[in-house]
Design an enzyme around this catalytic site. Structure first.
Site, PDB file in Angstrom:
ATOM      1  N   HIS A  48       0.890  -1.346  -0.210  1.00  0.00           N
ATOM      2  CA  HIS A  48      -0.187   0.217   0.133  1.00  0.00           C
ATOM      3  C   HIS A  48       0.862   1.200  -0.083  1.00  0.00           C
ATOM      4  O   HIS A  48       2.106   1.367   0.740  1.00  0.00           O
ATOM      5  CB  HIS A  48      -0.955   0.015   1.257  1.00  0.00           C
ATOM      6  CG  HIS A  48      -1.794   1.255   1.425  1.00  0.00           C
ATOM      7  ND1 HIS A  48      -2.975   1.476   0.661  1.00  0.00           N
ATOM      8  CD2 HIS A  48      -1.658   2.385   1.871  1.00  0.00           C
ATOM      9  CE1 HIS A  48      -3.568   2.537   1.020  1.00  0.00           C
ATOM     10  NE2 HIS A  48      -2.713   3.011   1.720  1.00  0.00           N
TER      11      HIS A  48
ATOM     12  N   ASP B 123     -15.006   2.685   8.050  1.00  0.00           N
ATOM     13  CA  ASP B 123     -13.974   3.723   7.796  1.00  0.00           C
ATOM     14  C   ASP B 123     -14.464   4.762   6.640  1.00  0.00           C
ATOM     15  O   ASP B 123     -14.239   5.787   6.572  1.00  0.00           O
ATOM     16  CB  ASP B 123     -12.928   2.975   7.076  1.00  0.00           C
ATOM     17  CG  ASP B 123     -11.750   3.724   6.613  1.00  0.00           C
ATOM     18  OD1 ASP B 123     -11.334   4.553   7.257  1.00  0.00           O
ATOM     19  OD2 ASP B 123     -11.436   3.699   5.232  1.00  0.00           O
TER      20      ASP B 123
ATOM     21  N   ARG C 214     -14.434  12.867   8.821  1.00  0.00           N
ATOM     22  CA  ARG C 214     -12.910  13.248   8.975  1.00  0.00           C
ATOM     23  C   ARG C 214     -12.839  14.625   7.967  1.00  0.00           C
ATOM     24  O   ARG C 214     -12.165  15.686   8.339  1.00  0.00           O
ATOM     25  CB  ARG C 214     -12.054  12.535   8.872  1.00  0.00           C
ATOM     26  CG  ARG C 214     -12.156  11.327  10.184  1.00  0.00           C
ATOM     27  CD  ARG C 214     -10.885  10.299   9.880  1.00  0.00           C
ATOM     28  NE  ARG C 214      -9.714  10.703   9.681  1.00  0.00           N
ATOM     29  CZ  ARG C 214      -8.933   9.724   9.022  1.00  0.00           C
ATOM     30  NH1 ARG C 214      -9.398   8.674   8.497  1.00  0.00           N
ATOM     31  NH2 ARG C 214      -7.623  10.294   8.661  1.00  0.00           N
TER      32      ARG C 214
ATOM     33  N   SER D 207      -7.253   3.483   9.504  1.00  0.00           N
ATOM     34  CA  SER D 207      -8.084   3.465   8.221  1.00  0.00           C
ATOM     35  C   SER D 207      -7.215   2.656   7.452  1.00  0.00           C
ATOM     36  O   SER D 207      -8.035   1.748   6.404  1.00  0.00           O
ATOM     37  CB  SER D 207      -8.155   5.092   7.547  1.00  0.00           C
ATOM     38  OG  SER D 207      -8.685   5.075   6.476  1.00  0.00           O
TER      39      SER D 207
ATOM     40  N   LYS E 185      -8.289  -1.560   5.938  1.00  0.00           N
ATOM     41  CA  LYS E 185      -8.448  -2.109   4.532  1.00  0.00           C
ATOM     42  C   LYS E 185      -7.709  -2.966   3.917  1.00  0.00           C
ATOM     43  O   LYS E 185      -8.048  -3.999   3.039  1.00  0.00           O
ATOM     44  CB  LYS E 185      -8.399  -0.403   3.302  1.00  0.00           C
ATOM     45  CG  LYS E 185      -9.710   0.314   3.684  1.00  0.00           C
ATOM     46  CD  LYS E 185      -9.810   1.384   2.988  1.00  0.00           C
ATOM     47  CE  LYS E 185      -8.842   2.471   3.288  1.00  0.00           C
ATOM     48  NZ  LYS E 185      -9.193   4.001   3.487  1.00  0.00           N
TER      49      LYS E 185
HETATM   50  N1  URA Z   1      -5.594   6.960   3.356  1.00  0.00           N
HETATM   51  C1  URA Z   1      -6.705   6.353   3.888  1.00  0.00           C
HETATM   52  O1  URA Z   1      -6.951   5.093   3.417  1.00  0.00           O
HETATM   53  N2  URA Z   1      -7.197   6.643   5.016  1.00  0.00           N
HETATM   54  C2  URA Z   1      -6.631   7.919   5.749  1.00  0.00           C
HETATM   55  O2  URA Z   1      -7.118   8.128   6.747  1.00  0.00           O
HETATM   56  C3  URA Z   1      -5.491   8.685   4.787  1.00  0.00           C
HETATM   57  C4  URA Z   1      -4.999   8.217   3.733  1.00  0.00           C
END
Ligand code: URA
Length: 433
Positions: A82, A161, A168, A183, A187
């Site tokens: 990622h 999320d 947010r 977050s 994922k």
């Molecule tokens: N990328 C994400 O998936 N979440 C965040 O909070 C910031 C960047």
């Protein structure tokens, strides 16, 4: 349990239990807790932070809010990668065939680009016929047979999320390390990864502007991985300027082809090999980083890596001939060279401004509904530290739009030419395990 009591506790910096965190997260996902209470809760986290186990519980709660991808029918250790997001970031395009050619299964779920950062899925879709929608059977069969497959995110992963991220965004609580870390990691875990390599970018084009902040984020994510039994390595990389020389979609595919053929720019070749090597070690293909790195270099030299990219394109319905003949990829009607107005050194290239300019040329989306022009983009002819003479081309804008003046203006802000030579910075700052 009452939301107000949990907010009160965190307001005083107290430690929350797994049940209290779950109550807030699942309650909000089910619309039982209103936006104003979740906003206040997020702000208490922003100011008071969270402990290691609280962050792990928050991550787990995000994971449990939706579906989880079951990759157990795939043999071997599934290692995911990622990036926290950058400009010209085509590292996934390079790493997938590279890692797969070492026999480590790569079952990749990727996103689309939004705003100034691009998405791997959009880049691959610039190849005619490339399908990013595969049935789960086809996805799993491809990984078992070819060691690689890539799909767009279709499953209902981490809805908590998704909902909290949107909140947010409008409550000024994006830049909180516990919230970013949970977050991102939720994922990856929900998509079925056994092990994870994170590319944490730092610099003008990244979320994290300082190495210290990036290290803190990396340590937090590696800590979540440890708590939830996912081996995690974070590579902290420089995003003070775009990676390589191409920013866009089809032109980034062309550049990935160059790297996999052994003729890539040094920055992205080094970063891709580093990330791929860590993935291979976590996946059990090599015993240590140095042997993985040299074996992967050989994979590129021998032509095996580029052959594997052709295989990926072919199994997902794309035209593999693009690898030999990149003119088959979409191009642009207009190509505009912008020249330097003075002699000097390239002192700064603001990556975010380059990303925004590429978007204005048609390479990215302002809103989720926007259509992408795959042939649009920017070629950087000069990078930080290069000498330039007045009248030399600094960069080339490519677009199918007739009105591209706003992109030209925005790009002018990106480049700073100075008499002073800038200090040389490393491509990789640190590795956190
Ligand atoms: N990328 C994400 O998936 N979440 C965040 O909070 C910031 C960047």
């Amino acid at each position: 349990m009452r939301a107000v009591d949990i907010i009160e506790k965190k307001k005083h910096g107290e430690h929350l239990s797994r049940e209290e965190i779950d109550f807030m997260v699942q309650g909000y996902t089910r619309d039982e807790i209103p936006d104003y209470q979740m906003s206040a809760f997020l702000m208490t986290i922003y100011f008071n932070g969270m402990g290691k186990d609280e962050i792990a519980h928050l991550t787990e709660s995000f994971v449990n809010s939706g579906e989880q991808v079951d990759l157990s029918p795939i043999e071997g250790i599934k290692v995911d990668k990622h990036s926290t997001g950058g400009v010209g970031d085509k590292i996934s395009l390079i790493v997938i065939p590279l890692v797969a050619s070492a026999g480590v299964p790569v079952a990749k779920m990727s996103g689309r680009g939004l705003g100034h950062t691009g998405g791997t899925i959009d880049k691959l879709e610039s190849i005619e016929g490339f399908r990013i929608e595969l049935s789960s059977k086809e996805f799993i069969d491809n990984v078992n047979r070819h060691k690689m497959a890539i799909v767009g995110q279709t499953a209902n992963l981490t809805p908590a999320d998704k909902k909290i991220y949107a909140l947010r965004d409008v409550t000024s609580t994006i830049d909180s390390i516990p919230l970013i870390a949970s977050s991102i990691m939720s994922k990856k875990i929900a998509s079925g990864a056994d092990a994870i390599v994170l590319d944490v970018k730092v610099g003008s084009g990244a979320f994290m502007k300082t190495i210290k902040e990036a290290e803190k984020l990396a340590e937090t994510m590696v800590g979540i991985g440890k708590s939830l039994n996912r081996d995690t390595v974070a590579v902290i990389t420089n995003m003070d300027q775009p990676l390589g020389n191409q920013v866009g979609n089809s032109n980034e595919v062309k550049e990935a082809i160059k790297v996999l053929s052994g003729h890539g720019a040094e920055d992205e070749t080094t970063i891709a090999l580093t990330i791929a090597s860590h993935m291979c070690v976590l996946g059990g293909a090599f015993g240590d980083f140095d042997s993985a790195y040299s074996k992967l270099q050989e994979t590129i030299k021998s032509g095996k890596a580029i052959k594997k990219l052709k295989e990926l394109i072919s199994i997902q319905g794309g035209n593999p001939e693009v690898v030999e003949n990149t003119d088959l990829l979409p191009g642009a009607r207009n190509s505009i060279d912008i020249k330097s107005e003075k002699d000097g050194f390239v002192y700064q290239i603001d990556a975010e401004s380059v990303g925004i300019s590429a978007m204005l040329l048609g390479a990215g989306r302002r809103t989720k509904e926007d259509k992408i022009d795959y042939g649009a983009g920017i070629t950087l002819r000069k990078k930080i530290g290069d000498t330039v003479k007045k009248g030399e081309v600094l960069y080339t804008l490519m677009t199918n739009l007739d009105d591209y003046q706003d992109a030209v203006e925005r790009m002018k802000e990106a480049y700073v030419i100075s008499n002073e030579k800038p200090e040389t910075k490393p491509y990789i700052y640190n590795i956190i395990k």
